[in-house]
Design a protein around this motif. Structure first.
Motif, PDB file in Angstrom:
ATOM      1  N   PRO A   1      -2.170   2.564  15.983  1.00 10.31           N
ATOM      2  CA  PRO A   1      -1.363   1.934  17.044  1.00 10.31           C
ATOM      3  C   PRO A   1      -1.783   2.354  18.455  1.00 10.31           C
ATOM      4  N   ALA A   2      -2.614   3.397  18.553  1.00 13.87           N
ATOM      5  CA  ALA A   2      -3.067   3.822  19.880  1.00 13.87           C
ATOM      6  C   ALA A   2      -4.237   2.984  20.373  1.00 13.87           C
ATOM      7  N   THR A   3      -4.956   2.339  19.437  1.00  6.00           N
ATOM      8  CA  THR A   3      -6.149   1.581  19.845  1.00  6.00           C
ATOM      9  C   THR A   3      -6.125   0.137  19.355  1.00  6.00           C
ATOM     10  N   GLY A   4      -5.302  -0.111  18.327  1.00 11.37           N
ATOM     11  CA  GLY A   4      -5.310  -1.440  17.702  1.00 11.37           C
ATOM     12  C   GLY A   4      -6.449  -1.585  16.705  1.00 11.37           C
ATOM     13  N   ASP A   5      -7.288  -0.557  16.543  1.00 10.06           N
ATOM     14  CA  ASP A   5      -8.433  -0.645  15.622  1.00 10.06           C
ATOM     15  C   ASP A   5      -7.986  -0.498  14.170  1.00 10.06           C
ATOM     16  N   GLU A   6      -8.710  -1.191  13.300  1.00  9.09           N
ATOM     17  CA  GLU A   6      -8.429  -1.050  11.873  1.00  9.09           C
ATOM     18  C   GLU A   6      -8.941   0.310  11.397  1.00  9.09           C
ATOM     19  N   ILE A   7      -8.106   1.045  10.650  1.00 12.37           N
ATOM     20  CA  ILE A   7      -8.527   2.350  10.118  1.00 12.37           C
ATOM     21  C   ILE A   7      -9.220   2.129   8.772  1.00 12.37           C
ATOM     22  N   THR A   8      -8.563   1.363   7.936  1.00  8.39           N
ATOM     23  CA  THR A   8      -9.105   1.026   6.616  1.00  8.39           C
ATOM     24  C   THR A   8      -8.224  -0.084   6.050  1.00  8.39           C
ATOM     25  N   THR A   9      -8.519  -0.477   4.812  1.00  7.22           N
ATOM     26  CA  THR A   9      -7.616  -1.402   4.126  1.00  7.22           C
ATOM     27  C   THR A   9      -7.048  -0.674   2.904  1.00  7.22           C
ATOM     28  N   VAL A  10      -5.879  -1.155   2.477  1.00  6.68           N
ATOM     29  CA  VAL A  10      -5.169  -0.504   1.362  1.00  6.68           C
ATOM     30  C   VAL A  10      -4.850  -1.553   0.302  1.00  6.68           C
ATOM     31  N   ALA A  11      -4.901  -1.124  -0.951  1.00  9.47           N
ATOM     32  CA  ALA A  11      -4.586  -2.024  -2.069  1.00  9.47           C
ATOM     33  C   ALA A  11      -3.159  -2.547  -1.928  1.00  9.47           C
ATOM     34  N   ASP A  12      -3.011  -3.858  -2.123  1.00  6.61           N
ATOM     35  CA  ASP A  12      -1.707  -4.501  -1.949  1.00  6.61           C
ATOM     36  C   ASP A  12      -1.013  -4.632  -3.312  1.00  6.61           C
ATOM     37  N   GLY A  13       0.074  -3.915  -3.485  1.00  3.08           N
ATOM     38  CA  GLY A  13       0.798  -3.945  -4.758  1.00  3.08           C
ATOM     39  C   GLY A  13       1.660  -5.189  -4.879  1.00  3.08           C
ATOM     40  N   THR A  14       1.783  -5.687  -6.090  1.00  2.00           N
ATOM     41  CA  THR A  14       2.579  -6.891  -6.356  1.00  2.00           C
ATOM     42  C   THR A  14       3.865  -6.477  -7.086  1.00  2.00           C
ATOM     43  N   PRO A  15       4.769  -7.443  -7.298  1.00  2.00           N
ATOM     44  CA  PRO A  15       5.948  -7.125  -8.120  1.00  2.00           C
ATOM     45  C   PRO A  15       5.547  -6.619  -9.509  1.00  2.00           C
ATOM     46  N   ALA A  16       4.452  -7.160 -10.065  1.00  2.00           N
ATOM     47  CA  ALA A  16       4.012  -6.690 -11.397  1.00  2.00           C
ATOM     48  C   ALA A  16       3.609  -5.208 -11.333  1.00  2.00           C
ATOM     49  N   HIS A  17       3.006  -4.800 -10.213  1.00  2.00           N
ATOM     50  CA  HIS A  17       2.668  -3.375 -10.076  1.00  2.00           C
ATOM     51  C   HIS A  17       3.935  -2.519  -9.954  1.00  2.00           C
ATOM     52  N   ALA A  18       4.941  -3.067  -9.281  1.00  2.00           N
ATOM     53  CA  ALA A  18       6.211  -2.318  -9.173  1.00  2.00           C
ATOM     54  C   ALA A  18       6.801  -2.109 -10.567  1.00  2.00           C
ATOM     55  N   THR A  19       6.756  -3.158 -11.372  1.00  2.00           N
ATOM     56  CA  THR A  19       7.274  -3.053 -12.750  1.00  2.00           C
ATOM     57  C   THR A  19       6.460  -2.019 -13.537  1.00  2.00           C
ATOM     58  N   ALA A  20       5.137  -2.088 -13.402  1.00  2.00           N
ATOM     59  CA  ALA A  20       4.275  -1.144 -14.130  1.00  2.00           C
ATOM     60  C   ALA A  20       4.552   0.294 -13.683  1.00  2.00           C
ATOM     61  N   ALA A  21       4.823   0.461 -12.394  1.00  2.00           N
ATOM     62  CA  ALA A  21       5.101   1.811 -11.886  1.00  2.00           C
ATOM     63  C   ALA A  21       6.426   2.337 -12.450  1.00  2.00           C
ATOM     64  N   VAL A  22       7.430   1.463 -12.562  1.00  2.00           N
ATOM     65  CA  VAL A  22       8.706   1.920 -13.156  1.00  2.00           C
ATOM     66  C   VAL A  22       8.495   2.232 -14.650  1.00  2.00           C
ATOM     67  N   ASP A  23       7.684   1.411 -15.321  1.00  2.00           N
ATOM     68  CA  ASP A  23       7.349   1.721 -16.731  1.00  2.00           C
ATOM     69  C   ASP A  23       6.744   3.121 -16.831  1.00  2.00           C
ATOM     70  N   ALA A  24       5.767   3.393 -15.958  1.00  2.00           N
ATOM     71  CA  ALA A  24       5.079   4.689 -16.001  1.00  2.00           C
ATOM     72  C   ALA A  24       6.050   5.831 -15.693  1.00  2.00           C
ATOM     73  N   ALA A  25       6.913   5.602 -14.717  1.00  2.00           N
ATOM     74  CA  ALA A  25       7.889   6.640 -14.358  1.00  2.00           C
ATOM     75  C   ALA A  25       8.851   6.888 -15.519  1.00  2.00           C
ATOM     76  N   ALA A  26       9.285   5.802 -16.147  1.00  2.00           N
ATOM     77  CA  ALA A  26      10.245   5.956 -17.262  1.00  2.00           C
ATOM     78  C   ALA A  26       9.611   6.748 -18.401  1.00  2.00           C
ATOM     79  N   ALA A  27       8.322   6.491 -18.657  1.00  2.00           N
ATOM     80  CA  ALA A  27       7.638   7.210 -19.735  1.00  2.00           C
ATOM     81  C   ALA A  27       7.482   8.694 -19.370  1.00  2.00           C
ATOM     82  N   ALA A  28       7.137   8.966 -18.112  1.00  2.00           N
ATOM     83  CA  ALA A  28       6.918  10.353 -17.687  1.00  2.00           C
ATOM     84  C   ALA A  28       8.227  11.129 -17.552  1.00  2.00           C
ATOM     85  N   GLN A  29       9.278  10.392 -17.248  1.00  2.00           N
ATOM     86  CA  GLN A  29      10.598  11.009 -17.016  1.00  2.00           C
ATOM     87  C   GLN A  29      11.049  11.864 -18.211  1.00  2.00           C
ATOM     88  N   ILE A  30      10.759  11.372 -19.420  1.00  2.00           N
ATOM     89  CA  ILE A  30      11.284  12.039 -20.620  1.00  2.00           C
ATOM     90  C   ILE A  30      10.750  13.477 -20.694  1.00  2.00           C
TER      91      ILE A  30
END
Ligand code: SIN
Length: 473
Positions: free
Chosen positions: A23-52
């Motif tokens: 925000p100090a220069t307006g320059d792009e630093i890098t790009t980041v992977a864009d997560g979808t709703p399916a990734h959100a679901t997969a992340a909750v699946d992974a969390a639920a499995a690890a939670q136990i």
């Protein structure tokens, strides 16, 4: 630099990528992977499995992992601070302070994780015992803001993990790089795969629906504006999810005639300007009693005018850029409207030409209590000063807001300050202090500033259930 999604301990690509800019220069630093709703679901699946497995570890084991997280984050202070300054813009000294603050949530909660107390009592009838225990709530979805790219994550993650939960984090699209690197370091410190998942996204709304519609999700912890908080609360209602909400503020900063002027100005600068004035605890309305108002306004204007604004990597800079062009526009709109309504510009009052998104530190004198600018969370380096003569009326004005997060009182008389604090509808009050954020203290607001508390011993219980067992023996 980590720039993918972290799900179940594996770094993954998303559906395309989005840019992160300085925000100090307006320059792009890098790009980041864009997560979808399916990734959100997969992340909750992974969390639920690890939670136990994570929930079944001993409190001491979890405590040791949290302690390792604290020291790992501290060991990476320079790297994390540079990342924060690059993507958020705050001065490097503030960024280093943020890393210490962020890490401390792990040390504090390492100590709390072994002190989650229940109770046992005898029913009044004498017929049975009442055992109360606090198991972990389950998978927690966390939505975090850009103003503290590290600390607003660790303030949630450390107690959640200490209580035995697994988490899915949606970091802000403005500052995902710090979030990803923090998660990376937590893994290196011994947090098992799947216990912390991070899924940046540009499609927040559908991402949130997918994460919260998942039946394994039990809680949402959000830090951000009251406006967005209300929307998320409505959505959480559909599944009656437990919620913790740290929302907006509109902090009054009250200076009584008997205050130490230098101390009040020093405190005002901290309360207004820490982290480039982009905090929800920031002093937003300065009430100065008639006998000190002119001197306070002049001294505050002098202090604000002396602040160097610029890129956070310059060691002379004490105020970095605002997060984006929209923020500068919104601050400018509030200042212009206040001036049109009769406020006097004591210093500043304008945006600074780009590149970058900068606004001059500004003090407005003679602002009317209830003026439009006092009704908005400014989230920028602008201090409106409202002179007052009647203390009761001032308190009424100070409380005349739907927010109730932070407040500040300066007086040479502790009785005046303490009795004022008791009358303020505010979750946190600083007396003769401009900063009060502390992992050992309960951070949170009254009224529409939020639900629940983060930090202190209350913080870890937010991530616990309460179970009562009736026992006859
Ligand atoms: C916030 O602005 O959301 C948090 C401020 C703090 O923890 O000091």
């Amino acid at each position: 630099m980590r720039n993918q999604l972290l799900i179940g301990g594996t770094w993954l690509d998303g559906d395309g990528r989005f840019p992160v800019t300085d925000p100090a220069t307006g320059d792009e630093i890098t790009t980041v992977a864009d997560g979808t709703p399916a990734h959100a679901t997969a992340a909750v699946d992974a969390a639920a499995a690890a939670q136990i497995g994570w929930a079944s570890t001993s409190p001491r084991e979890r405590s040791e992992v949290l302690r390792a997280c604290w020291s790992t984050l501290v060991d990476h202070t320079d790297e994390l601070a540079e990342l924060i300054t690059t993507e958020h813009g705050k001065p490097l000294a503030d960024a280093r302070g943020e890393v210490a603050y962020a890490a401390e949530f792990f040390r504090w909660n390492a100590e709390e994780a072994v002190r989650i107390h229940g109770s046992i009592s005898t029913a009044p009838s004498g017929a049975n015992k009442i055992i109360v225990r606090h198991p972990p709530v389950g998978v927690v979805v966390m939505v975090t803001p850009w103003n503290f790219p590290a600390a607003m994550i660790t303030r949630k993650v450390a107690p959640a993990l200490g209580a035995g939960n697994a988490v899915v984090i949606k970091p802000p699209k403005e500052t995902p790089l710090t979030a990803l690197r923090v998660a990376d370091l937590l893994q290196a410190a011994g947090v098992p795969d799947g216990v912390v998942n991070v899924v940046p996204t540009t499609t927040s709304s559908t991402w949130f629906d997918a994460a919260t519609e998942h039946t394994a999700t039990r809680m949402v912890s959000f830090t951000g504006s009251t406006e967005v908080g209300r929307i998320l609360l409505r959505r959480c209602a559909d599944r009656v999810l437990k919620v913790a909400m740290e929302l907006g503020g509109n902090a009054p900063f009250i200076v009584f005639d008997d205050a130490d002027l230098d101390a009040a100005v020093e405190g005002a600068m901290v309360a207004k300007m820490r982290h480039s004035a982009e905090t929800c605890t920031a002093a937003n309305r300065f009430f100065a009693e008639a006998g000190i108002a002119a001197d306070f306004t002049a001294a505050l204007a002098e202090a604000m005018a002396s602040i160097r604004v610029g890129r956070g990597f310059d060691p002379e800079v004490a105020c970095g850029p605002m997060i984006n062009a929209g923020a500068v526009e919104s601050i400018g709109g509030l200042v212009d409207a206040a001036v049109d309504a009769g406020a006097r510009v004591a210093t500043g009052g304008s945006a600074i030409d780009g590149p970058g998104h900068f606004y001059t530190p500004t003090v407005l004198g003679g602002v009317e209590a209830g003026a439009d600018i006092t009704r908005h969370e400014i989230f920028g380096p602008v201090a409106p000063v409202i002179p007052f003569t009647d203390r009761d009326e001032m308190i009424r004005h100070a409380n005349d807001t739907e927010m109730g997060l932070a407040a500040y009182v300066y007086s040479g008389d502790l009785a005046t300050a303490l009795s004022t604090s008791e009358r303020l509808e505010s979750g946190m009050v600083g007396i003769n202090r401009g900063a009060m954020s502390d992992p050992a203290a309960p951070f949170g607001g009254m009224k529409q500033s939020g639900l629940g508390r983060e930090g202190a011993s209350e913080g870890i219980y937010e991530f616990c259930e309460t179970q009562y067992v009736a026992v006859s023996w």
